[in-house]
Design an enzyme around this catalytic site. Structure first.
Site, PDB file in Angstrom:
ATOM      1  N   VAL A 144     -15.120  -2.640  -6.220  1.00 36.73           N
ATOM      2  CA  VAL A 144     -13.853  -3.208  -6.235  1.00 36.73           C
ATOM      3  C   VAL A 144     -14.039  -3.494  -8.298  1.00 36.73           C
ATOM      4  CG1 VAL A 144     -12.968  -5.403  -6.229  1.00 36.73           C
ATOM      5  CG2 VAL A 144     -13.817  -4.584  -4.414  1.00 36.73           C
ATOM      6  N   GLY A 145     -13.533  -3.294  -8.674  1.00 38.40           N
ATOM      7  CA  GLY A 145     -13.393  -3.180 -10.762  1.00 38.40           C
ATOM      8  C   GLY A 145     -12.205  -3.980 -10.216  1.00 38.40           C
ATOM      9  N   ASP A 147     -17.430   4.496 -19.297  1.00 39.66           N
ATOM     10  CA  ASP A 147     -17.384   3.620 -17.814  1.00 39.66           C
ATOM     11  C   ASP A 147     -15.988   3.245 -18.624  1.00 39.66           C
ATOM     12  OD1 ASP A 147     -15.541   2.700 -15.745  1.00 39.66           O
ATOM     13  OD2 ASP A 147     -17.034   2.641 -14.429  1.00 39.66           O
ATOM     14  N   ILE A 150     -23.313  -5.246 -11.397  1.00 39.00           N
ATOM     15  CA  ILE A 150     -22.944  -3.829 -10.187  1.00 39.00           C
ATOM     16  C   ILE A 150     -22.691  -2.415  -9.983  1.00 39.00           C
ATOM     17  CG2 ILE A 150     -22.682  -3.597  -7.577  1.00 39.00           C
ATOM     18  CD1 ILE A 150     -25.659  -5.509  -7.972  1.00 39.00           C
ATOM     19  N   ASP A 151     -21.528  -2.966 -11.149  1.00 41.54           N
ATOM     20  CA  ASP A 151     -21.041  -1.607 -11.331  1.00 41.54           C
ATOM     21  C   ASP A 151     -21.866  -0.350 -12.036  1.00 41.54           C
ATOM     22  OD1 ASP A 151     -20.694  -2.844 -13.116  1.00 41.54           O
ATOM     23  OD2 ASP A 151     -18.392  -2.049 -13.558  1.00 41.54           O
ATOM     24  N   ARG A 152     -22.191  -1.127 -13.474  1.00 39.48           N
ATOM     25  CA  ARG A 152     -23.154  -0.488 -14.274  1.00 39.48           C
ATOM     26  C   ARG A 152     -24.263   0.528 -13.690  1.00 39.48           C
ATOM     27  NH1 ARG A 152     -23.175  -3.950 -19.345  1.00 39.48           N
ATOM     28  NH2 ARG A 152     -23.967  -1.718 -20.742  1.00 39.48           N
ATOM     29  N   THR A 172       6.706   0.545 -35.552  1.00 37.63           N
ATOM     30  CA  THR A 172       5.546  -0.509 -34.240  1.00 37.63           C
ATOM     31  C   THR A 172       4.986  -0.362 -33.497  1.00 37.63           C
ATOM     32  OG1 THR A 172       6.586  -2.852 -35.553  1.00 37.63           O
ATOM     33  CG2 THR A 172       5.486  -2.963 -33.963  1.00 37.63           C
ATOM     34  N   ARG A 180      -8.745  -2.657 -10.385  1.00 42.43           N
ATOM     35  CA  ARG A 180      -8.381  -2.044  -9.110  1.00 42.43           C
ATOM     36  C   ARG A 180      -9.493  -2.360  -8.132  1.00 42.43           C
ATOM     37  NH1 ARG A 180      -5.451   3.096 -11.663  1.00 42.43           N
ATOM     38  NH2 ARG A 180      -7.603   3.737 -11.937  1.00 42.43           N
ATOM     39  N   LYS A 182     -11.082   1.120  -5.985  1.00 38.67           N
ATOM     40  CA  LYS A 182     -11.121   2.253  -5.663  1.00 38.67           C
ATOM     41  C   LYS A 182     -11.643   3.092  -4.262  1.00 38.67           C
ATOM     42  CE  LYS A 182     -11.588   1.850  -9.999  1.00 38.67           C
ATOM     43  NZ  LYS A 182     -11.760   0.388 -10.145  1.00 38.67           N
TER      44      LYS A 182
END
Ligand SMILES: Nc1ncnc2c1ncn2[C@@H]1O[C@H](COP(=O)(O)OP(=O)(O)O)[C@@H](O)[C@H]1O
Ligand SMILES: CC(C)(COP(=O)(O)O)[C@@H](O)C(=O)NCCC(=O)O
Ligand SMILES: [K+]
Length: 277
Positions: free
Chosen positions: A40-41, A150, A128-130, A205, A44, A46
């Site tokens: 859970v990022g 990441d 935690i993802d790291r 631009t 999103r 995954k």
């Protein structure tokens, strides 16, 4: 003492461990065992279904459709026995209440065993993802310096050395955040979607904004890699996250791009944790 191939302590000495190992042995000696990993990022969710180390299917969804997306996966893969979850977003195990009693849910948290020494000065605030990415890099690429990048909502850089000591890294805004920040904090800049741009010199631009985001982040990543390589040798660089494939072809450095690296790391970390519990 060895019982039926499982490495089991005598139960009169360690009764809890004994029954736990029997449980895992019975669960995981089956050929068809499947594991569902969920990341859970902040943008999103995954997921990937694994049979041993093979990915059978991956999916991406938003938190609003969490329940129906997971139910769909369970309908297709009825042999899933364990769900392994890591979350930096707004969903924790409570969001999985609908699975209560149906399968085992293993939520990764920082008090569990990890295969590295953590030298981060604030380990209780480390994502935690790291931690999962670092664990995956240590388990998959032993005995070398590793840099894991990441490129998700934020771009995270994590350095773990060849002795499996984690030192930290860097956090910067991801592509979407860069576009949104420019739009939200100015009067005139539009909100643009990420676009492949060849130009370095933007002549409008929108081209200037695309060049700023895309070239800016590419130069940042190459610059970060070069700075860290100047200090250390024998490096593997892993690039993952929602923008990994987009960015990989632009980088000058040799990197190993794998957008499923976090999901694969959840699978290998889970195997590590049940063997080291
Ligand atoms: N369909 C998509 N929806 C949202 N973002 C996407 C999509 N495809 C690619 N991206 C890119 O992926 C990034 C988010 O990556 P991801 O790894 O999913 O983030 P997180 O893990 O933080 O939720 C965004 O910056 C965006 O540029
Ligand atoms: C830096 C992050 C926001 C990245 O999250 P992501 O882009 O993967 O959604 C996350 O790892 C986090 O909340 N970290 C806590 C701070 C730290 O790691 O030091
Ligand atoms: K990230």
């Amino acid at each position: 003492m060895l019982i039926a191939g499982a490495n089991i302590e005598p139960f009169f000495i360690y009764p809890k461990q004994f029954f736990k190992k029997i449980y895992y042995y019975l669960c995981f000696s089956k050929k068809s065992r499947m594991i569902l990993t969920i990341d859970v990022g902040n943008t999103r969710i995954k997921s990937a279904v694994f049979e041993q180390n093979t990915v059978l299917e991956t999916s991406v969804f938003l938190k609003e459709t969490l329940e129906e997306s997971i139910e769909k996966i369970f309908k297709k893969f009825s042999n899933i026995e364990v769900l392994v979850l890591s979350s930096v977003g707004k969903i924790d195990e409570k969001g999985l209440d609908f699975l209560f009693g149906r399968i085992k849910i293993h939520v990764i948290d920082r008090d569990q065993p990890f295969p590295f020494q953590n030298n981060y000065a604030t380990p209780n605030t480390l994502g935690i993802d790291r931690m999962v990415l670092v664990a995956g890099a240590v388990l998959q690429f032993p005995a070398q310096n590793r840099l894991i990048i990441d490129a998700g909502t934020c771009v995270t850089y994590d350095y773990v050395d060849q002795n499996d000591v984690y030192h930290g890294g860097a956090i910067s805004p991801g592509t979407r955040l860069r576009y949104e920040a420019m739009h939200n904090y100015t009067a005139k800049l539009p909100l643009l979607e990420l676009e492949d741009i060849e130009k370095v010199v933007g002549n409008s631009t929108s081209n200037s904004m695309h060049s700023g985001v895309v070239n800016g982040l590419t130069f940042e990543i190459d610059g970060y890699i070069n700075a860290i390589k100047a200090e250390k040798e024998n490096f593997i660089i892993i690039l993952t996250g929602g923008d990994a494939n987009f960015l990989a072809k632009r980088l000058k450095n040799t990197i190993f791009a794998n957008s499923n690296f976090l999901l694969e790391s959840l699978n290998s970390l889970y195997q590590y944790q049940i063997n080291n519990d």
